[in-house]
Design a protein around this motif. Sequence first.
Motif, short mmCIF file in Angstrom:
data_model
loop_
_atom_site.label_atom_id
_atom_site.label_comp_id
_atom_site.label_asym_id
_atom_site.label_seq_id
_atom_site.Cartn_x
_atom_site.Cartn_y
_atom_site.Cartn_z
N GLY A 1 23.66 48.44 36.91
CA GLY A 1 22.36 47.77 37.03
C GLY A 1 21.22 48.76 37.17
O GLY A 1 20.14 48.56 36.57
N ALA B 1 27.87 41.49 41.34
CA ALA B 1 29.20 40.88 41.36
C ALA B 1 30.06 41.56 42.42
O ALA B 1 29.77 42.68 42.87
CB ALA B 1 29.88 41.04 40.00
N ALA C 1 33.82 47.23 28.46
CA ALA C 1 35.08 47.98 28.62
C ALA C 1 35.00 48.73 29.96
O ALA C 1 34.30 48.29 30.88
CB ALA C 1 35.23 48.93 27.44
N ASP D 1 19.28 42.64 45.01
CA ASP D 1 20.57 43.24 45.36
C ASP D 1 20.73 43.12 46.87
O ASP D 1 19.76 43.30 47.61
CB ASP D 1 20.57 44.73 44.95
CG ASP D 1 21.98 45.31 44.83
OD1 ASP D 1 22.36 45.77 43.75
OD2 ASP D 1 22.71 45.30 45.85
N1 LIG Z 1 32.08 49.30 36.02
C1 LIG Z 1 32.79 48.75 35.05
O1 LIG Z 1 33.59 49.43 34.39
C2 LIG Z 1 32.62 47.30 34.70
C3 LIG Z 1 33.46 46.75 33.71
C4 LIG Z 1 33.30 45.41 33.38
C5 LIG Z 1 32.32 44.64 33.99
N2 LIG Z 1 31.53 45.20 34.96
C6 LIG Z 1 30.51 44.34 35.58
O2 LIG Z 1 29.29 45.02 35.55
C7 LIG Z 1 28.48 44.65 36.67
C8 LIG Z 1 27.99 45.87 37.41
O3 LIG Z 1 29.13 46.60 37.90
P1 LIG Z 1 29.01 48.03 38.57
O4 LIG Z 1 30.20 48.80 38.16
O5 LIG Z 1 27.65 48.57 38.36
O6 LIG Z 1 29.22 47.64 40.09
P2 LIG Z 1 28.35 47.98 41.40
O7 LIG Z 1 29.15 47.49 42.56
O8 LIG Z 1 27.89 49.38 41.40
O9 LIG Z 1 27.08 47.04 41.18
C9 LIG Z 1 27.06 45.71 41.60
C10 LIG Z 1 25.83 45.52 42.44
O10 LIG Z 1 25.79 44.15 42.84
C11 LIG Z 1 25.39 44.10 44.20
N3 LIG Z 1 25.91 42.86 44.77
C12 LIG Z 1 27.22 42.55 45.03
N4 LIG Z 1 27.31 41.33 45.57
C13 LIG Z 1 26.05 40.85 45.65
C14 LIG Z 1 25.48 39.65 46.13
N5 LIG Z 1 26.25 38.68 46.66
N6 LIG Z 1 24.13 39.49 46.06
C15 LIG Z 1 23.34 40.45 45.53
N7 LIG Z 1 23.83 41.63 45.07
C16 LIG Z 1 25.16 41.81 45.14
C17 LIG Z 1 25.99 45.34 44.84
O11 LIG Z 1 25.32 45.73 46.02
C18 LIG Z 1 25.83 46.35 43.73
O12 LIG Z 1 24.61 47.05 43.83
C19 LIG Z 1 29.37 43.74 37.52
O13 LIG Z 1 29.06 42.39 37.21
C20 LIG Z 1 30.77 44.06 37.04
O14 LIG Z 1 31.66 42.98 37.22
C21 LIG Z 1 31.67 46.49 35.33
#
Ligand SMILES: NC(=O)c1ccc[n+]([C@@H]2O[C@H](COP(=O)([O-])OP(=O)(O)OC[C@H]3O[C@@H](n4cnc5c(N)ncnc54)[C@H](O)[C@@H]3O)[C@@H](O)[C@H]2O)c1
Length: 308
Positions: free
Chosen positions: A14, A76, A171, A32
């Motif tokens: 994000g 998430a 991915a 967030d």
């Molecule tokens: N990292 C990967 O390889 C990957 C792969 C597939 C999908 N995704 C999806 O991409 C998105 C971002 O993932 P990421 O790796 O940056 O994870 P991350 O945990 O770094 O980012 C998620 C952010 O959401 C915030 N958050 C969590 N619960 C919350 C809530 N209830 N209210 C408000 N904010 C909340 C967290 O504080 C965090 O800053 C997610 O939806 C994840 O499922 C990630």
Amino acid sequence: MVSVLVTGGAGFIGSHVVDLLVDQGYGVTVVDDLSHGFLEYVNPKAEFHKVDICNQSKLGDVFEKEKPSWVVHQAAHIDVRDSVKNPVHDARVNILGSINLLECCRKYDIKKIVFASTGGAIYGEPEHLPAKEDQPEAPLCPYGVSKLAFEKYLGMYHQLHDLDYASLRYANVYGPRQDPLGEAGVVAIFTQKILDQETPLIYGDGEQTRDFVYVKDVAKANLQALREKTRDKIFNIGTGIETSVNEIYGKLRDLAESDTRAVHDKPVKGEVRNISLDCGLAERELKWAPTTNLNLGLQETIKWFREK
Ligand SMILES: NC(=O)c1ccc[n+]([C@@H]2O[C@H](COP(=O)([O-])OP(=O)(O)OC[C@H]3O[C@@H](n4cnc5c(N)ncnc54)[C@H](O)[C@@H]3O)[C@@H](O)[C@H]2O)c1
């Protein structure tokens, strides 16, 4: 100025999406709860609101105040293994929290929502690799089910309320700012361990394969998904290339000039054996393709971890 609300904008992916949007001249609001994100990652030109997406009234207040036109939904519960241990929490954030957001989109007349879905946890063990979007869905863990459930809500809101959406099935995303302390994100975990001269743990034989895509390429896919006229579509976002966990570890070790040796542990339930994503649809309709090759992306990641 077009205004975009980014949930999870203090997190790994994000925060890169926010940086790119700010860079491109959009007004950006970040929501967030900082449960897994960091305020220092939030671009200073973005408006920040520490709000849990499960809190409908506070989320509504942010929409009321900031009046965004578009929404990018990254927030998430992201931990696959923890979703197996704690499926209720996973569903509370990823389904109920996300529905709160959809309700705000409906009430505040949002033009389009882009959703961070998963290609790694929705297809199960695909018959054909790289998997296309029409591959049957067969999630192997609660996290995959919650992501898929929300895609179904998106389809339904499009039908019922004419809300446009693009669901991006990522991915394995890697790059600067990924959390090495969680259980997800093998590149971040290995990089930190290698730089700390500790012993990385590889689950199973390490021959399981993943499709590794660089975070800045993923941020560009989000921008394209907002810009291009797609009304109700799901897109794979990856490279189509399979790399084994052993190979990734070897590459990181070589690039960091380290002599650490990984040890193996038993495989983890709920994780797929082999996955890579066919991204032809994103190439055609979003005019997007990844441009960062794996070695360069890993070098950038190591550099960031060293500087951190
Ligand atoms: N990292 C990967 O390889 C990957 C792969 C597939 C999908 N995704 C999806 O991409 C998105 C971002 O993932 P990421 O790796 O940056 O994870 P991350 O945990 O770094 O980012 C998620 C952010 O959401 C915030 N958050 C969590 N619960 C919350 C809530 N209830 N209210 C408000 N904010 C909340 C967290 O504080 C965090 O800053 C997610 O939806 C994840 O499922 C990630």
